[in-house]
Design an enzyme around this catalytic site. Sequence first.
Site, PDB file in Angstrom:
ATOM      1  N   GLU A  96      57.220  44.726  19.097  1.00 43.93           N
ATOM      2  CA  GLU A  96      57.021  44.387  17.689  1.00 43.93           C
ATOM      3  C   GLU A  96      55.657  43.726  17.458  1.00 43.93           C
ATOM      4  O   GLU A  96      54.975  43.997  16.472  1.00 43.93           O
ATOM      5  CB  GLU A  96      58.136  43.451  17.207  1.00 43.93           C
ATOM      6  CG  GLU A  96      59.500  44.106  17.093  1.00 43.93           C
ATOM      7  CD  GLU A  96      59.606  45.066  15.920  1.00 43.93           C
ATOM      8  OE1 GLU A  96      58.705  45.062  15.059  1.00 43.93           O
ATOM      9  OE2 GLU A  96      60.575  45.831  15.887  1.00 43.93           O
ATOM     10  N   ASP A 102      62.506  57.105  20.329  1.00 44.38           N
ATOM     11  CA  ASP A 102      61.752  57.858  19.324  1.00 44.38           C
ATOM     12  C   ASP A 102      60.231  57.802  19.471  1.00 44.38           C
ATOM     13  O   ASP A 102      59.551  58.818  19.628  1.00 44.38           O
ATOM     14  CB  ASP A 102      62.171  57.412  17.923  1.00 44.38           C
ATOM     15  CG  ASP A 102      62.113  55.901  17.727  1.00 44.38           C
ATOM     16  OD1 ASP A 102      61.998  55.167  18.725  1.00 44.38           O
ATOM     17  OD2 ASP A 102      62.195  55.449  16.571  1.00 44.38           O
ATOM     18  N   GLU A 133      72.348  54.220   8.961  1.00 47.40           N
ATOM     19  CA  GLU A 133      71.832  54.101  10.323  1.00 47.40           C
ATOM     20  C   GLU A 133      72.433  55.162  11.236  1.00 47.40           C
ATOM     21  O   GLU A 133      71.775  55.625  12.159  1.00 47.40           O
ATOM     22  CB  GLU A 133      72.121  52.710  10.880  1.00 47.40           C
ATOM     23  CG  GLU A 133      71.246  51.606  10.306  1.00 47.40           C
ATOM     24  CD  GLU A 133      69.805  51.714  10.790  1.00 47.40           C
ATOM     25  OE1 GLU A 133      69.422  50.958  11.691  1.00 47.40           O
ATOM     26  OE2 GLU A 133      69.069  52.569  10.242  1.00 47.40           O
ATOM     27  N   GLU A 158      60.935  56.474   7.907  1.00 48.48           N
ATOM     28  CA  GLU A 158      60.648  57.690   8.677  1.00 48.48           C
ATOM     29  C   GLU A 158      60.815  58.974   7.872  1.00 48.48           C
ATOM     30  O   GLU A 158      60.044  59.928   8.044  1.00 48.48           O
ATOM     31  CB  GLU A 158      61.542  57.730   9.922  1.00 48.48           C
ATOM     32  CG  GLU A 158      61.136  56.763  11.025  1.00 48.48           C
ATOM     33  CD  GLU A 158      61.583  55.341  10.779  1.00 48.48           C
ATOM     34  OE1 GLU A 158      61.183  54.450  11.560  1.00 48.48           O
ATOM     35  OE2 GLU A 158      62.329  55.109   9.802  1.00 48.48           O
ATOM     36  N   THR A 182      52.946  53.946  14.792  1.00 44.96           N
ATOM     37  CA  THR A 182      54.369  54.000  14.480  1.00 44.96           C
ATOM     38  C   THR A 182      54.744  52.989  13.404  1.00 44.96           C
ATOM     39  O   THR A 182      55.781  53.108  12.765  1.00 44.96           O
ATOM     40  CB  THR A 182      55.208  53.776  15.751  1.00 44.96           C
ATOM     41  OG1 THR A 182      56.558  54.165  15.498  1.00 44.96           O
ATOM     42  CG2 THR A 182      55.157  52.315  16.204  1.00 44.96           C
TER      43      THR A 182
END
Length: 651
Positions: free
Chosen positions: A120, A260, A353, A374, A485
Amino acid sequence: MYRREMGAVAVYHLIAFAAVFPLGALADGVSPSEAKQLRDEVREMFYHAFDGYMHHAFPLDELRPLTCKGEDTLGGYALTLIDSLDTLALLGDRERFSAAVEWVGKNVWFDIDKTVSVFETTIRVLGGLLSAHLIASDYATGMKIQSYDDQLLHLAVDLATRLLPAFDTPTGIPFGSVNLVHGVDENESKITSTAGGGTLTLEFGVLSRLTNNPIYEHVTKNAVRGIWARRSKINLVGAHINVFTGEWTQKDAGIGTSIDSFYEYLLKAYLLFGDEEYLFMFQEAYKAAMHYLHHDPWYVEVNMNSAATVWPLFNSLQAFWPGLQVLAGDIDPAVRTHAAFLSVWKKYGFTPEGFNLATLNVQSGQKGYPLRPELMESTYWLFKATRDPRYLDAGRDFVTSLQYGSRCPCGYCHIADVESHKQDDHMESFFLAETIYTSQFTNFSVACNLSKLQMKVKYLWLLFDLAVGPDNIVENGPYKYIFSTEGHLLPATPEISLVSEHCSYFGAFCKGDGMHKCHPMDTSFDRQETNDTQFHGDWDPSIRHTKVQNSFSSSGFIKGHCPGLTHGQKFGKLYVENDENTYEHKSMDYPQKRSVVFISNPTARQIMDADQDNTSNIQEMNQNSERVAYLTDSKEAETFSEEMQQVDDTS
């Protein structure tokens, strides 16, 4: 056994689901005037949340948008402001961008006794600092800050250096967390996620190229190699791995949660840095994913060794995949998969989710929607590639859902239940979503409300701006941009993308008068064979694999760096001074509309056989095998994609 039984019937339900929720249904077309209104509405959405943060939470990390309170969630260094810097620049808000950069440069420091997520902190803080630095320091962006003196770059160096102890493991794969003062705690978990360990290359690689210090790029590439070398015999990777032994602790392979962005950064690292090794790894990983995970148009989770289906589930993190396929030039499956994912959004107004493909219902315990961007990201890339108006219709649906279902007093709330649309002031822990089981503490919470919203804003605003006639640095600026990302803008400048080629591309500045001597710049590793080096059995955990290896890149003619270049020479641009004492381009050929990046298929073996010292050979490879083509329509894209497949079949 339950999962396998579910998997056995899931394929039949995929067809049934497509019939129940038509994938090709289109809304009324978005007119140019409506696209402009939607673009302006998206801009207002960002400022509603940004102003809410600045008024009620700043300088704390995050805002609780329902109760209008702030909280420190990651490190206590105005996280949301750092994460939003390049969005302010993208929207052309020079005043707020300049003020925010100045404040961060003067008031943020990282010498704090706090344990943070490596993942993060890298994608949000380090990425935010680097993106803003590259915009604020460059005349070509139109957002150059005259008083700026690399303060954000210095902060980025300090932060990345404090993260380096996490990479001191036998496999090279980093710990999930690190203390910014004391390093890795002796009780820190040795389990990390594939995404957490393999999604650091862009930010650290850019930092190495900006500072001429290879260590940052070395450790992150070594981490990717550590994961890839432990892939299964069918080229799949699991979800969680022990960073000391290299043993997979969760062997479910998929394109969603915990994996991912590992796929994402393999391709994007190639596009940004031109490193053929990343391209080779991506192509092998992509082929395996399409063969074992793809049940057209959906994707399932399988055992990484046997490929047996273990979880027929669509999770919201999978929605990035069609956008990645666009970048890879594989348009047709991207269109079908995006339509399937969009049908889930249309059913609920948001994507939960988890959506179970066997029962065609929201997965129990996964009913929330924490503002994930996304699906918007993939919608933008598909519109950019095809100019199909259905993607504008989808964008309008997204805006409507967010405005009517998620907007709250000080920002945009997470949705606790997509079926009831109940709002939630509690922010979901994206740290745990990406690096589950990697931290010793249990009360860690990452409030990502505005962070995720600013990513939504980027993609939705770019979508509608592209429809109106683009007027922004991404579409009209001097560089192609790679989105991290976290949605941060990383430009493919010569300084970043041609780091090993300065002496060749700017030879006139290095030769002749002897003033600018070409100095070697060691950003490479000893080449390691990635296609055959797999630790299937005889893995010795006592052998440390943190040695800096020699990576081979075909992109460089002469490895070296030319010091003392002017700004224009450094960035490959010429400028003239106008009457207002500001700078503008002397000449600029902007890319045509409808341009999208496509890459060629590999020639890793050709490259390895080539003579590195033969300039003409390498130059020919750059022109032929390392093609980064900017195609103007989907028909050209299809032709190019077919060429890619032919080359791959031949090799």
